[in-house]
Design a protein around this motif. Structure first.
Motif, PDB file in Angstrom:
ATOM      1  N   ASP A  68       0.815  -1.212   0.000  1.00 12.61           N
ATOM      2  CA  ASP A  68       0.000   0.000   0.000  1.00 12.61           C
ATOM      3  C   ASP A  68       0.846   1.258   0.000  1.00 12.61           C
ATOM      4  O   ASP A  68       1.893   1.334   0.663  1.00 12.61           O
ATOM      5  N   ARG A  69       0.360   2.255  -0.725  1.00 16.68           N
ATOM      6  CA  ARG A  69       0.974   3.569  -0.774  1.00 16.68           C
ATOM      7  C   ARG A  69      -0.063   4.604  -0.350  1.00 16.68           C
ATOM      8  O   ARG A  69      -1.204   4.577  -0.794  1.00 16.68           O
ATOM      9  N   VAL A  70       0.361   5.530   0.520  1.00 21.96           N
ATOM     10  CA  VAL A  70      -0.519   6.557   1.080  1.00 21.96           C
ATOM     11  C   VAL A  70      -0.127   7.901   0.476  1.00 21.96           C
ATOM     12  O   VAL A  70       1.065   8.200   0.327  1.00 21.96           O
ATOM     13  N   GLN A  71      -1.125   8.723   0.124  1.00 17.03           N
ATOM     14  CA  GLN A  71      -0.821  10.027  -0.465  1.00 17.03           C
ATOM     15  C   GLN A  71      -1.874  11.056  -0.058  1.00 17.03           C
ATOM     16  O   GLN A  71      -3.074  10.779  -0.087  1.00 17.03           O
ATOM     17  N   PHE A  72      -1.411  12.242   0.352  1.00 18.20           N
ATOM     18  CA  PHE A  72      -2.273  13.414   0.524  1.00 18.20           C
ATOM     19  C   PHE A  72      -1.369  14.632   0.591  1.00 18.20           C
ATOM     20  O   PHE A  72      -0.170  14.534   0.870  1.00 18.20           O
ATOM     21  N   SER A  73      -1.921  15.789   0.323  1.00 19.64           N
ATOM     22  CA  SER A  73      -1.137  17.026   0.370  1.00 19.64           C
ATOM     23  C   SER A  73      -1.625  17.901   1.513  1.00 19.64           C
ATOM     24  O   SER A  73      -2.807  17.890   1.872  1.00 19.64           O
ATOM     25  N   ALA A  74      -0.684  18.657   2.097  1.00 17.60           N
ATOM     26  CA  ALA A  74      -0.988  19.576   3.189  1.00 17.60           C
ATOM     27  C   ALA A  74       0.047  20.694   3.173  1.00 17.60           C
ATOM     28  O   ALA A  74       1.110  20.569   2.548  1.00 17.60           O
ATOM     29  N   THR A  75      -0.249  21.779   3.869  1.00 22.87           N
ATOM     30  CA  THR A  75       0.670  22.927   3.882  1.00 22.87           C
ATOM     31  C   THR A  75       1.533  22.975   5.137  1.00 22.87           C
ATOM     32  O   THR A  75       2.451  23.782   5.224  1.00 22.87           O
ATOM     33  N   GLY A  76       1.245  22.140   6.115  1.00 22.26           N
ATOM     34  CA  GLY A  76       2.029  22.128   7.338  1.00 22.26           C
ATOM     35  C   GLY A  76       1.458  21.145   8.332  1.00 22.26           C
ATOM     36  O   GLY A  76       0.444  20.488   8.072  1.00 22.26           O
ATOM     37  N   MET A  77       2.120  21.012   9.491  1.00 23.51           N
ATOM     38  CA  MET A  77       1.654  20.087  10.521  1.00 23.51           C
ATOM     39  C   MET A  77       2.142  20.559  11.892  1.00 23.51           C
ATOM     40  O   MET A  77       3.067  21.355  12.007  1.00 23.51           O
ATOM     41  N   TRP A  78       1.478  20.050  12.929  1.00 19.14           N
ATOM     42  CA  TRP A  78       1.895  20.300  14.301  1.00 19.14           C
ATOM     43  C   TRP A  78       2.731  19.124  14.799  1.00 19.14           C
ATOM     44  O   TRP A  78       2.414  17.964  14.526  1.00 19.14           O
ATOM     45  N   SER A  79       3.785  19.427  15.546  1.00 13.46           N
ATOM     46  CA  SER A  79       4.531  18.368  16.211  1.00 13.46           C
ATOM     47  C   SER A  79       3.687  17.800  17.350  1.00 13.46           C
ATOM     48  O   SER A  79       2.672  18.392  17.747  1.00 13.46           O
ATOM     49  N   GLU A  80       4.088  16.657  17.865  1.00 16.84           N
ATOM     50  CA  GLU A  80       3.400  16.057  19.003  1.00 16.84           C
ATOM     51  C   GLU A  80       4.265  16.209  20.242  1.00 16.84           C
ATOM     52  O   GLU A  80       5.462  15.930  20.221  1.00 16.84           O
ATOM     53  N   GLU A  81       3.629  16.664  21.341  1.00 16.15           N
ATOM     54  CA  GLU A  81       4.358  16.872  22.582  1.00 16.15           C
ATOM     55  C   GLU A  81       3.810  15.966  23.678  1.00 16.15           C
ATOM     56  O   GLU A  81       3.113  14.993  23.401  1.00 16.15           O
ATOM     57  N   GLU A  82       4.103  16.293  24.917  1.00 16.41           N
ATOM     58  CA  GLU A  82       3.703  15.469  26.054  1.00 16.41           C
ATOM     59  C   GLU A  82       2.192  15.271  26.086  1.00 16.41           C
ATOM     60  O   GLU A  82       1.423  16.169  25.770  1.00 16.41           O
ATOM     61  N   ASN A  83       1.767  14.065  26.485  1.00 18.08           N
ATOM     62  CA  ASN A  83       0.354  13.701  26.594  1.00 18.08           C
ATOM     63  C   ASN A  83      -0.377  13.807  25.263  1.00 18.08           C
ATOM     64  O   ASN A  83      -1.584  14.029  25.217  1.00 18.08           O
ATOM     65  N   HIS A  84       0.371  13.659  24.150  1.00 16.15           N
ATOM     66  CA  HIS A  84      -0.201  13.635  22.790  1.00 16.15           C
ATOM     67  C   HIS A  84      -0.854  14.958  22.393  1.00 16.15           C
ATOM     68  O   HIS A  84      -1.691  14.990  21.479  1.00 16.15           O
ATOM     69  N   LEU A  85      -0.472  16.029  23.044  1.00 13.72           N
ATOM     70  CA  LEU A  85      -0.968  17.352  22.659  1.00 13.72           C
ATOM     71  C   LEU A  85      -0.053  17.954  21.595  1.00 13.72           C
ATOM     72  O   LEU A  85       1.126  17.595  21.498  1.00 13.72           O
ATOM     73  N   PRO A  86      -0.566  18.878  20.779  1.00 13.29           N
ATOM     74  CA  PRO A  86       0.261  19.458  19.721  1.00 13.29           C
ATOM     75  C   PRO A  86       1.289  20.442  20.263  1.00 13.29           C
ATOM     76  O   PRO A  86       1.047  21.143  21.251  1.00 13.29           O
ATOM     77  N   GLY A  87       2.444  20.466  19.606  1.00 10.11           N
ATOM     78  CA  GLY A  87       3.467  21.448  19.922  1.00 10.11           C
ATOM     79  C   GLY A  87       3.457  22.554  18.890  1.00 10.11           C
ATOM     80  O   GLY A  87       2.416  23.111  18.565  1.00 10.11           O
TER      81      GLY A  87
END
Length: 290
Positions: free
Chosen positions: A162-181
């Motif tokens: 399987d190959r996965v594909q999608f486009s995006a302009t950015g992302m959030w890192s993951e920090e403690e307790n699975h909250l975004p950084g």
């Protein structure tokens, strides 16, 4: 738990009224499961399903609390050990049949009040040839306005091909307790799916912004096309099981605490919010040069 089956010559879906969970989605034409199938057991939890809804918000809220004007809204402890009230209460609620046909099912619920959220919801599934359509609608019932969001949490099965594909302009890192950084425009190589690629088989738990609303999982036998009407996509993979979650959300993780509360909708009494996702099973596309 009551289980309902929708079926046409191309697809077969099994749905439970417990949590409005999709238990399985099968390719009746070519054979095989498209999503992680339900494994029956006495201690079954909605999180073990093929897909569940997230409402009246998706993912986690820092501190398990937020404010609306001068009101302080506190969420209760999560019943299964997460430090935050994960994915709202829709998936923990028993739903009722609103309408059912051979190829369509609508369930509805009106959960107990949750930290100021008083709402009614409906979720409708429809099989149309090679498409499986899900529409989730929430309507606020409380006197005071509240910030609403929603999401869908499918577990797509993966094979080594399987190959996965999608486009995006950015992302959030993951920090403690699975909250975004921090949000980053430069997406790390092992999180970049702008070109079709195998899932890296590592822990991934990141929210992407500027999602085009389209994604695909493909191999030499078939192609699953995912479409939704939101610019946020949550991607989850635990690094050990054969699935990846591509989760359309109406808002990023922890939006209740982000400037401007991106994606959350302030609903007055009687106002509604909707989210739609379509899964389409198609023939694989030829490689460039074929």
């Amino acid at each position: 738990m009551n289980i309902f089956t929708l079926e046409n010559p191309r697809l077969r879906a099994r749905i439970a009224d417990s949590g409005a969970c999709l238990l399985s989605l099968e390719d009746a034409d070519r054979g095989g499961h498209l999503l992680r199938p339900w494994a029956e057991n006495p201690a079954w939890h909605p999180g073990e399903s093929a897909m569940f809804p997230m409402l009246p918000f998706a993912n986690r809220i820092a501190g398990n609390r937020f404010t609306v004007g001068d009101r302080r809204c506190s969420l209760p402890p999560q019943p299964f050990g997460d430090p935050f009230y994960l994915h709202g209460n829709g998936w923990l609620t028993r739903w009722q049949v609103v309408k059912q046909t051979a190829h369509a099912l609508t369930l509805g619920c009106a959960p107990e009040e949750l930290a100021g959220y008083r709402y009614a919801a409906q979720i409708a599934w429809t099989l149309a040839d090679n498409r499986f359509e899900t529409t989730l609608t929430l309507t606020h019932l409380g006197e005071e306005s509240m910030p609403y969001g929603a999401g869908l949490h499918p577990f797509f099965l993966l094979t080594p091909e399987d190959r996965v594909q999608f486009s995006a302009t950015g992302m959030w890192s993951e920090e403690e307790n699975h909250l975004p950084g921090a949000w980053r425009e430069a997406i790390p190589a092992d999180r970049d799916f702008s070109r079709p690629r195998a899932a890296p088989g590592v822990w991934i738990n990141n929210c992407y912004s500027g999602w085009s609303g389209a994604a695909a999982i493909s191999n030499r036998f078939r192609r699953i096309e995912i479409k939704s009407d939101t610019p946020w996509l949550m991607v989850y993979q635990n690094g050990k099981d054969d699935f990846i979650c591509l989760e359309p959300q109406t808002h990023p993780v922890n939006a209740h605490h982000l400037p401007g509360r991106p994606g959350l909708r302030m609903l007055r009494k009687g106002e509604s919010l909707a989210l739609k996702m379509t899964l389409r099973v198609a023939d694989p596309r030829p490689e460039a040069g074929d």
